[in-house]
Design a protein around this motif. Structure first.
Motif, PDB file in Angstrom:
ATOM      1  N   SER A   1       0.852  -1.183   0.000  1.00  0.00           N
ATOM      2  CA  SER A   1       0.000   0.000   0.000  1.00  0.00           C
ATOM      3  C   SER A   1       0.895   1.243   0.000  1.00  0.00           C
ATOM      4  CB  SER A   1      -0.923  -0.001   1.216  1.00  0.00           C
ATOM      5  OG  SER A   1      -0.173   0.033   2.415  1.00  0.00           O
ATOM      6  N   GLY A   2       0.283   2.375  -0.294  1.00  0.00           N
ATOM      7  CA  GLY A   2       0.998   3.642  -0.222  1.00  0.00           C
ATOM      8  C   GLY A   2       1.480   4.192  -1.552  1.00  0.00           C
ATOM      9  N   GLY A   3       1.258   3.464  -2.615  1.00  0.00           N
ATOM     10  CA  GLY A   3       1.657   3.973  -3.918  1.00  0.00           C
ATOM     11  C   GLY A   3       0.797   5.150  -4.330  1.00  0.00           C
ATOM     12  N   GLY A   4       1.207   5.821  -5.409  1.00  0.00           N
ATOM     13  CA  GLY A   4       0.430   6.950  -5.883  1.00  0.00           C
ATOM     14  C   GLY A   4       1.227   7.799  -6.844  1.00  0.00           C
ATOM     15  N   LEU A   5       0.766   9.021  -7.017  1.00  0.00           N
ATOM     16  CA  LEU A   5       1.379   9.972  -7.931  1.00  0.00           C
ATOM     17  C   LEU A   5       2.156  11.009  -7.131  1.00  0.00           C
ATOM     18  CD1 LEU A   5       1.663  11.290 -10.770  1.00  0.00           C
ATOM     19  CD2 LEU A   5      -0.493  12.474 -10.289  1.00  0.00           C
ATOM     20  N   VAL A   6       3.372  11.271  -7.550  1.00  0.00           N
ATOM     21  CA  VAL A   6       4.208  12.249  -6.876  1.00  0.00           C
ATOM     22  C   VAL A   6       5.028  12.987  -7.920  1.00  0.00           C
ATOM     23  CG1 VAL A   6       6.067  10.586  -6.482  1.00  0.00           C
ATOM     24  CG2 VAL A   6       5.864  12.572  -4.977  1.00  0.00           C
TER      25      VAL A   6
ATOM     26  N   GLY B   1       1.675  -5.923  -5.697  1.00  0.00           N
ATOM     27  CA  GLY B   1       2.244  -4.725  -6.288  1.00  0.00           C
ATOM     28  C   GLY B   1       1.432  -3.472  -6.026  1.00  0.00           C
ATOM     29  N   THR B   2       2.137  -2.343  -6.024  1.00  0.00           N
ATOM     30  CA  THR B   2       1.489  -1.039  -5.885  1.00  0.00           C
ATOM     31  C   THR B   2       2.157  -0.078  -6.870  1.00  0.00           C
ATOM     32  OG1 THR B   2       0.822   0.692  -4.321  1.00  0.00           O
ATOM     33  CG2 THR B   2       2.997  -0.245  -3.991  1.00  0.00           C
ATOM     34  N   GLN B   3       1.349   0.710  -7.555  1.00  0.00           N
ATOM     35  CA  GLN B   3       1.855   1.592  -8.602  1.00  0.00           C
ATOM     36  C   GLN B   3       2.418   2.873  -7.989  1.00  0.00           C
ATOM     37  OE1 GLN B   3       1.852   1.266 -12.204  1.00  0.00           O
ATOM     38  NE2 GLN B   3       3.170   3.084 -11.958  1.00  0.00           N
ATOM     39  N   VAL B   4       3.623   3.212  -8.423  1.00  0.00           N
ATOM     40  CA  VAL B   4       4.239   4.487  -8.077  1.00  0.00           C
ATOM     41  C   VAL B   4       4.492   5.233  -9.385  1.00  0.00           C
ATOM     42  CG1 VAL B   4       6.283   5.624  -7.141  1.00  0.00           C
ATOM     43  CG2 VAL B   4       5.289   3.664  -5.950  1.00  0.00           C
ATOM     44  N   THR B   5       3.947   6.422  -9.482  1.00  0.00           N
ATOM     45  CA  THR B   5       4.104   7.229 -10.687  1.00  0.00           C
ATOM     46  C   THR B   5       4.748   8.555 -10.314  1.00  0.00           C
ATOM     47  OG1 THR B   5       2.146   6.220 -11.686  1.00  0.00           O
ATOM     48  CG2 THR B   5       2.927   8.288 -12.635  1.00  0.00           C
ATOM     49  N   VAL B   6       5.867   8.841 -10.954  1.00  0.00           N
ATOM     50  CA  VAL B   6       6.569  10.100 -10.714  1.00  0.00           C
ATOM     51  C   VAL B   6       6.432  10.945 -11.974  1.00  0.00           C
ATOM     52  CG1 VAL B   6       8.725  11.202 -10.028  1.00  0.00           C
ATOM     53  CG2 VAL B   6       8.198   8.872  -9.254  1.00  0.00           C
TER      54      VAL B   6
ATOM     55  N   THR C   1      11.543  10.545 -12.530  1.00  0.00           N
ATOM     56  CA  THR C   1      10.531   9.970 -13.425  1.00  0.00           C
ATOM     57  C   THR C   1      10.842   8.498 -13.717  1.00  0.00           C
ATOM     58  OG1 THR C   1      11.747  10.822 -15.333  1.00  0.00           O
ATOM     59  CG2 THR C   1       9.940  12.172 -14.489  1.00  0.00           C
ATOM     60  N   GLU C   2      12.105   8.165 -13.755  1.00  0.00           N
ATOM     61  CA  GLU C   2      12.475   6.775 -14.044  1.00  0.00           C
ATOM     62  C   GLU C   2      12.193   5.820 -12.884  1.00  0.00           C
ATOM     63  OE1 GLU C   2      14.441   9.483 -14.389  1.00  0.00           O
ATOM     64  OE2 GLU C   2      16.526   9.021 -13.861  1.00  0.00           O
ATOM     65  N   ASP C   3      11.761   6.342 -11.732  1.00  0.00           N
ATOM     66  CA  ASP C   3      11.336   5.492 -10.628  1.00  0.00           C
ATOM     67  C   ASP C   3       9.893   5.030 -10.795  1.00  0.00           C
ATOM     68  OD1 ASP C   3      13.167   7.656  -8.453  1.00  0.00           O
ATOM     69  OD2 ASP C   3      13.768   5.645  -9.118  1.00  0.00           O
ATOM     70  N   THR C   4       9.233   5.508 -11.819  1.00  0.00           N
ATOM     71  CA  THR C   4       7.857   5.092 -12.079  1.00  0.00           C
ATOM     72  C   THR C   4       7.821   3.610 -12.418  1.00  0.00           C
ATOM     73  OG1 THR C   4       7.191   7.268 -12.883  1.00  0.00           O
ATOM     74  CG2 THR C   4       5.889   5.372 -13.632  1.00  0.00           C
ATOM     75  N   ASP C   5       7.105   2.847 -11.604  1.00  0.00           N
ATOM     76  CA  ASP C   5       7.044   1.392 -11.750  1.00  0.00           C
ATOM     77  C   ASP C   5       5.947   0.861 -10.836  1.00  0.00           C
ATOM     78  OD1 ASP C   5      10.609   0.897 -12.066  1.00  0.00           O
ATOM     79  OD2 ASP C   5       9.060   0.517 -13.574  1.00  0.00           O
ATOM     80  N   VAL C   6       5.661  -0.405 -10.990  1.00  0.00           N
ATOM     81  CA  VAL C   6       4.894  -1.116  -9.980  1.00  0.00           C
ATOM     82  C   VAL C   6       5.900  -1.713  -8.993  1.00  0.00           C
ATOM     83  CG1 VAL C   6       3.285  -2.985  -9.491  1.00  0.00           C
ATOM     84  CG2 VAL C   6       3.037  -1.643 -11.592  1.00  0.00           C
ATOM     85  N   TYR C   7       5.680  -1.455  -7.715  1.00  0.00           N
ATOM     86  CA  TYR C   7       6.605  -1.911  -6.675  1.00  0.00           C
ATOM     87  C   TYR C   7       6.008  -3.131  -5.979  1.00  0.00           C
ATOM     88  CZ  TYR C   7       9.600   2.077  -7.357  1.00  0.00           C
ATOM     89  OH  TYR C   7      10.473   2.988  -7.908  1.00  0.00           O
ATOM     90  N   PHE C   8       6.823  -4.182  -5.886  1.00  0.00           N
ATOM     91  CA  PHE C   8       6.395  -5.455  -5.303  1.00  0.00           C
ATOM     92  C   PHE C   8       7.236  -5.775  -4.074  1.00  0.00           C
ATOM     93  CE2 PHE C   8       3.796  -7.015  -8.820  1.00  0.00           C
ATOM     94  CZ  PHE C   8       4.285  -6.311  -9.904  1.00  0.00           C
TER      95      PHE C   8
END
Length: 119
Positions: free
Chosen positions: A7-12, A112-117, A88-95
């Motif tokens: 949990s905790g993923g999102g847009l930053v 997995g949780t999506q992180v979008t930069v 921006t290159e850290d944008t990924d699904v984190y598992f």
């Protein structure tokens, strides 16, 4: 039933910070090495960071060293990944990934949780 729930993923925005967590249940968390991986669409899943059963040994991929911090709370059966100075290159699904410290052939993946930069 074994569960790893991220949990905790999102847009930053670039340069910002985000923390993701992974809550474990159904197995003895404190006996497991915990790792974070990430994956972009169409690419292989890549290792990000590892923390030993007691938290005494921590390692990071070169791409995140100095920016990300992995930690764990065995009392809460949770592993965390604090991400700072995001790019921006850290944008990924984190598992999150758990591997039994005694029997390495026993392992589990989270969903997995999506992180979008992005700006």
């Amino acid at each position: 039933q074994v569960r790893l729930v991220e949990s905790g993923g999102g847009l930053v925005q670039p340069g910002g910070s985000l923390s993701v967590s992974c809550a474990a249940s159904g197995f003895t968390f404190s006996r497991n090495v915990m790792r974070w991986y990430r994956q972009a669409p169409g690419k292989a899943r890549g290792w990000v960071a590892s923390i030993s059963e007691t938290g005494s040994r921590i390692t990071y991929a070169d791409s995140v060293k100095g920016r990300f911090t992995i930690s764990r709370d065995n009392a809460k059966n949770t592993v965390y990944l604090q991400m700072n100075s995001l790019k921006t290159e850290d944008t990924d699904v984190y598992f999150c990934y758990a591997q039994d410290g005694t029997t390495p052939t026993i392992y589990y993946w989270g969903q997995g949780t999506q992180v979008t930069v992005s700006s």
